[in-house]
Design a protein around this motif. Sequence first.
Motif: not given
Length: 202
Positions: A164-175, A177-180, A182-194
């Motif tokens: 998983c990837v942990w992010v501080r802001t919703n903006k970072s979560k969107s970024y 998620t978009d990168v993943l 773009k690179h066809n990676i759909d098995n990595v969780y993105v967790n918003h946890n300030p």
Amino acid sequence: MNKRSMTANIKNQKLLYHLTDADNFESIVSNGLQSRKSCRNISFKDVADQEIISFREEAGLDEYVPFHFFAQNPFDGRVQKKYPDSEFIYISIRRDLAQHYNFQIIPQHPLSMDPFKMYDYNEGMDIIDWNAMNSRDYHDPYIKNVCMAECVGKYIIPAKTFHCVWVRTNKSKSYVTDVLIKHNIDNVYVNHNPSMFVKRGV
């Protein structure tokens, strides 16, 4: 009983944590999470102190990718305070992946060890002073150093093996998620946890 003493034993948790500037994420996804030595020809934002960089090079640690055993350890907190204008994320992998590939364990901050020594995964996990780590009393120099114990791997770690990837802001979560996507990676969780990051304005 304080809040930290009520948390689960760090030894029994499942993940490892690598802090990086969010601006490095697309390069990491494209090239894999790599050691400092492997990144010499790759542009990235570097947040490490020169003292520890020099030591790691002398000890051969620049050939390894470092992870810590929990977020908000003293190193991560210091880096975030030193670079308040940078947006940071945590990349997590599962500990059983590190165990399978026999990552090495450094049982406390490398600079605090005399002599410096790394251990095979299972031996190192037994050597770490988990009681000290669980207390997280950063005013105690010994405990502070134990809290910066590392699990290091001498491999390029593909993004598809991230847990998983942990992010501080919703903006970072969107970024992220978009990168993943773009690179066809759909098995990595993105967790918003300030709460995993140093508090500051959003």
